[in-house]
Motif scaffolding. Structure first.
Motif, PDB file in Angstrom:
ATOM      1  N   TYR A  97       0.827  -1.204   0.000  1.00  0.00           N
ATOM      2  CA  TYR A  97       0.000   0.000   0.000  1.00  0.00           C
ATOM      3  C   TYR A  97       0.866   1.260   0.000  1.00  0.00           C
ATOM      4  O   TYR A  97       0.586   2.235  -0.718  1.00  0.00           O
ATOM      5  CB  TYR A  97      -0.915  -0.018   1.219  1.00  0.00           C
ATOM      6  CG  TYR A  97      -1.618   1.290   1.486  1.00  0.00           C
ATOM      7  CD1 TYR A  97      -2.748   1.657   0.767  1.00  0.00           C
ATOM      8  CD2 TYR A  97      -1.135   2.170   2.448  1.00  0.00           C
ATOM      9  CE1 TYR A  97      -3.394   2.862   1.007  1.00  0.00           C
ATOM     10  CE2 TYR A  97      -1.771   3.369   2.699  1.00  0.00           C
ATOM     11  CZ  TYR A  97      -2.900   3.721   1.979  1.00  0.00           C
ATOM     12  OH  TYR A  97      -3.528   4.903   2.214  1.00  0.00           O
TER      13      TYR A  97
ATOM     14  N   ASP B 218       4.454   5.107  -6.377  1.00  0.00           N
ATOM     15  CA  ASP B 218       3.759   5.002  -7.651  1.00  0.00           C
ATOM     16  C   ASP B 218       2.721   6.111  -7.824  1.00  0.00           C
ATOM     17  O   ASP B 218       2.551   6.659  -8.910  1.00  0.00           O
ATOM     18  CB  ASP B 218       3.083   3.630  -7.749  1.00  0.00           C
ATOM     19  CG  ASP B 218       2.648   3.316  -9.174  1.00  0.00           C
ATOM     20  OD1 ASP B 218       3.327   3.769 -10.117  1.00  0.00           O
ATOM     21  OD2 ASP B 218       1.610   2.644  -9.350  1.00  0.00           O
ATOM     22  N   GLY B 219       2.024   6.488  -6.729  1.00  0.00           N
ATOM     23  CA  GLY B 219       1.009   7.530  -6.816  1.00  0.00           C
ATOM     24  C   GLY B 219       1.516   8.935  -6.530  1.00  0.00           C
ATOM     25  O   GLY B 219       0.746   9.894  -6.640  1.00  0.00           O
ATOM     26  N   CYS B 220       2.785   9.076  -6.127  1.00  0.00           N
ATOM     27  CA  CYS B 220       3.406  10.386  -5.890  1.00  0.00           C
ATOM     28  C   CYS B 220       2.646  11.205  -4.854  1.00  0.00           C
ATOM     29  O   CYS B 220       2.518  12.429  -4.979  1.00  0.00           O
ATOM     30  CB  CYS B 220       3.526  11.177  -7.192  1.00  0.00           C
ATOM     31  SG  CYS B 220       4.545  10.371  -8.443  1.00  0.00           S
ATOM     32  N   GLN B 221       2.117  10.553  -3.821  1.00  0.00           N
ATOM     33  CA  GLN B 221       1.467  11.259  -2.713  1.00  0.00           C
ATOM     34  C   GLN B 221       2.424  11.257  -1.524  1.00  0.00           C
ATOM     35  O   GLN B 221       2.482  10.305  -0.758  1.00  0.00           O
ATOM     36  CB  GLN B 221       0.138  10.596  -2.350  1.00  0.00           C
ATOM     37  CG  GLN B 221      -0.862  10.589  -3.490  1.00  0.00           C
ATOM     38  CD  GLN B 221      -2.178   9.957  -3.082  1.00  0.00           C
ATOM     39  OE1 GLN B 221      -2.529   9.943  -1.906  1.00  0.00           O
ATOM     40  NE2 GLN B 221      -2.905   9.432  -4.049  1.00  0.00           N
TER      41      GLN B 221
ATOM     42  N   TYR C 197       3.920   1.590  -1.124  1.00  0.00           N
ATOM     43  CA  TYR C 197       4.555   1.742  -2.437  1.00  0.00           C
ATOM     44  C   TYR C 197       3.570   2.346  -3.435  1.00  0.00           C
ATOM     45  O   TYR C 197       3.907   3.292  -4.171  1.00  0.00           O
ATOM     46  CB  TYR C 197       5.058   0.390  -2.940  1.00  0.00           C
ATOM     47  CG  TYR C 197       5.496   0.421  -4.393  1.00  0.00           C
ATOM     48  CD1 TYR C 197       6.762   0.852  -4.748  1.00  0.00           C
ATOM     49  CD2 TYR C 197       4.616   0.030  -5.418  1.00  0.00           C
ATOM     50  CE1 TYR C 197       7.155   0.908  -6.085  1.00  0.00           C
ATOM     51  CE2 TYR C 197       5.002   0.081  -6.738  1.00  0.00           C
ATOM     52  CZ  TYR C 197       6.264   0.514  -7.067  1.00  0.00           C
ATOM     53  OH  TYR C 197       6.640   0.574  -8.393  1.00  0.00           O
ATOM     54  N   ASP C 198       2.345   1.799  -3.468  1.00  0.00           N
ATOM     55  CA  ASP C 198       1.351   2.324  -4.416  1.00  0.00           C
ATOM     56  C   ASP C 198       1.007   3.780  -4.116  1.00  0.00           C
ATOM     57  O   ASP C 198       0.802   4.580  -5.035  1.00  0.00           O
ATOM     58  CB  ASP C 198       0.074   1.469  -4.356  1.00  0.00           C
ATOM     59  CG  ASP C 198       0.311   0.055  -4.875  1.00  0.00           C
ATOM     60  OD1 ASP C 198       1.285  -0.145  -5.618  1.00  0.00           O
ATOM     61  OD2 ASP C 198      -0.480  -0.844  -4.511  1.00  0.00           O
ATOM     62  N   ARG C 199       0.965   4.133  -2.861  1.00  0.00           N
ATOM     63  CA  ARG C 199       0.537   5.493  -2.478  1.00  0.00           C
ATOM     64  C   ARG C 199       1.654   6.515  -2.671  1.00  0.00           C
ATOM     65  O   ARG C 199       1.454   7.559  -3.283  1.00  0.00           O
ATOM     66  CB  ARG C 199       0.094   5.458  -1.014  1.00  0.00           C
ATOM     67  CG  ARG C 199      -0.523   6.750  -0.503  1.00  0.00           C
ATOM     68  CD  ARG C 199      -2.006   6.788  -0.749  1.00  0.00           C
ATOM     69  NE  ARG C 199      -2.584   8.031  -0.255  1.00  0.00           N
ATOM     70  CZ  ARG C 199      -3.179   8.183   0.920  1.00  0.00           C
ATOM     71  NH1 ARG C 199      -3.256   7.148   1.745  1.00  0.00           N
ATOM     72  NH2 ARG C 199      -3.715   9.330   1.261  1.00  0.00           N
ATOM     73  N   GLU C 200       2.824   6.243  -2.134  1.00  0.00           N
ATOM     74  CA  GLU C 200       3.884   7.247  -2.131  1.00  0.00           C
ATOM     75  C   GLU C 200       4.732   7.229  -3.391  1.00  0.00           C
ATOM     76  O   GLU C 200       4.948   8.271  -4.023  1.00  0.00           O
ATOM     77  CB  GLU C 200       4.788   7.035  -0.901  1.00  0.00           C
ATOM     78  CG  GLU C 200       5.934   8.048  -0.843  1.00  0.00           C
ATOM     79  CD  GLU C 200       6.906   7.751   0.278  1.00  0.00           C
ATOM     80  OE1 GLU C 200       7.906   8.483   0.389  1.00  0.00           O
ATOM     81  OE2 GLU C 200       6.686   6.777   1.027  1.00  0.00           O
TER      82      GLU C 200
END
Length: 534
Positions: free
Chosen positions: A194, A201-204, A196-199
């Motif tokens: 989660y 890959d999703g640049c948040q 990895y996907d958020r920060e």
């Protein structure tokens, strides 16, 4: 302020004294009462590791503002301390009780299976049938859903530490529903995916990363969790986290005292405003920050946050209000203070004479300023006359040059003069300057007058430049600084604490606004210690 029993007091003065006698008390309390107040304000229940997976959110700053943001099974109530035997009886492994923020990176999971498959990740245990940060890192980088180029160095180690610390805190504080099933390799891998996907890959980006990379301000309201509190007789060291990254914190004297009293503990959540990032100039990721990088904030701009408050930036970045009785004398600046103006004192002027501090009333300051201005003008006139005398003597010496015999000039010789400088030199060298001037034509007289004007302008410019240079070397007489003292009282409905608020260099508009009886919000106020009032 004069005694309240004076018979010639006006009704307005008697009303002010009556108001002060009932609602204004001294801000300074004795030591025992002071520490009792600190304990009451800072000793609410706290979670042992209250991290959150949210990048930003809306934390609840006090216990009476809102209900918990989410109805979770068995977690509506405040977390309570559970004894170690009871925790172990509810299925929490004994190793979980020893997990701290500093030791979380070395924690290893037992795994009886040959491979562990979670959300597309294939984790291969080590030879001793355990899974640690190295095995999780290999599984993440080998996953087809992950681009290895996006994963910075030490990112997995940092996320592993924060996740283990958070999940261990859940098991210790909520053993009834999380015991034995929260701090597992499967849960950690899911939450790592989660993140990895958020920060990445999703640049948040989370709050602390945006601050250290100089893309956001640390002065806005933040909710942080204390990860480490290390006390010693010489110093106190703090580490704060937003659930994703951690940085050192620079505590002031008040926060150090609270930490030594045991009122500041790991897992406690704090809402801070007006923080400042110090120790490093260049922008960088928290993983690349130097050891000198730290977050500095004042205790008076810091409050306890609820145990379930989301970490990161608060949805409302404005300063949160503080009451006067909660201000600590050595707690630094206050983000916002809501008070009522009880008395506005006459304007004073601050000055220093022979190394001593002097306060004057407005009438005395006007007299002093008038005398100082007269002395200053006299000194400037003497200095200007001295400069004119020195440069005038130097100019006369330059014009004289080597002594030469006076000579006479014929009409033909005078008629050949075509510039103002030649005419000036001819008149200066003539035995009879008046005869030369009588031979000049009207055009030559204009040239001579223009040359004289240029010489006077150049001389004046030299005098003014030298005057400014000598004036800069003179001691500067700085004017006295005006200050306005205001007695303020609390507005929280309890027996109020009184304080003297000092406003430096107030404008006329501000003085007109600050009237007695008005309720105001003061931002950026700094507590300057306490003084006993006799």
């Amino acid at each position: 302020m004069s005694s309240g029993g004076r018979s010639d007091a006006t009704p307005e003065e008697r009303d002010v004294r009556a108001c002060l006698s009932t609602i204004v008390t001294s801000l300074e309390e004795d030591g025992e009462a002071f520490f009792t107040q600190c304990r009451r304000l800072w000793s609410e229940p706290d979670d042992d590791a209250g991290s959150d997976d949210d990048v930003s959110g809306s934390p609840v700053l006090t216990s009476h503002q809102k209900r918990p943001r989410q109805e979770r099974e068995g977690r509506e109530q405040w977390p309570t301390a559970v004894s170690e035997p009871e925790v172990l009886s509810l299925g929490v492994p004994a190793a979980v009780l020893d997990v701290s923020f500093s030791s979380a990176a070395e924690y290893r999971f037992s795994c009886a299976e040959t491979t562990l498959q979670v959300d597309g990740f294939v984790v291969i245990p080590a030879d001793d049938d355990t899974v640690g940060v190295a095995e999780v890192r290999a599984a993440l980088l080998a996953s087809p859903h992950v681009q290895p180029d996006l994963v910075p160095q030490r990112w997995v180690d940092n996320a592993y530490r924060h996740l283990v610390w958070k999940l261990a805190g859940y098991e210790r504080r909520f053993p009834a529903w999380a015991g034995g099933g929260c701090l597992t390799a499967e849960q950690l891998v899911r939450q790592l995916r989660y993140r990895y996907d958020r920060e990445l890959d999703g640049c948040q980006r989370p709050a602390l990363r945006r601050i250290t990379e100089a893309d956001d301000s640390a002065a806005k309201t933040l909710v942080l969790c204390l990860a480490e509190v290390t006390t010693s007789p010489e110093s106190v060291s703090l580490v704060v986290t937003d659930g994703w990254y951690s940085v050192r914190a620079q505590p002031d004297a008040a926060l150090q005292r609270l930490a030594r009293l045991g009122l500041v503990r790991p897992g406690m959540k704090l809402a801070v405003h007006g923080a400042e990032l110090v120790g490093q100039q260049r922008a960088c990721s928290p993983l690349e920050a130097s050891a000198e990088l730290c977050l500095r904030f004042s205790t008076n701009s810091c409050r306890r946050a609820r145990w379930d408050a989301r970490l990161g930036y608060h949805s409302n970045p404005v300063p949160f209000a503080s009451c006067l009785r909660a201000v600590l004398p050595d707690g630094g600046s206050v983000a916002r203070l809501d008070v009522a103006i009880a008395r506005v004192y006459p304007l004073l002027y601050f000055d220093k004479e022979e190394g001593k501090t002097v306060f004057r009333a407005a009438r005395l300051e006007r007299r002093r300023a008038a005398g100082a201005e007269a002395r200053r003008q006299a000194r400037l006139e003497r200095l200007y006359a001295e400069v004119e005398r020195d440069l005038g003597a130097a100019g006369a010496g330059d014009d004289a040059g080597p002594k030469r015999a006076r000579r006479t000039f014929s009409r033909a010789m005078v008629g050949q003069l075509t510039s103002g400088q030649e005419i000036y030199q001819c008149i200066s060298a003539a035995a009879d300057p008046g005869s030369v001037e009588s031979l000049l034509t009207d055009h030559q007289k204009l040239l001579a007058a223009e040359h004289q004007r240029q010489r006077r302008d150049e001389q004046r410019q030299r005098v003014e430049a030298e005057f400014r240079a000598r004036l800069a070397q003179q001691p500067d007489d700085r004017p006295a600084a005006p200050l306005l003292k205001i007695r303020v009282a609390g507005m929280d409905g309890e027996p109020a604490s009184g304080a003297i608020f000092t406003l430096w260099r107030p404008t006329e508009e501000l003085r007109a606004f600050l009237s007695e009886g008005r309720a105001v919000s003061l931002c950026g106020v700094t507590a300057a210690g306490k003084r006993w009032v006799g």
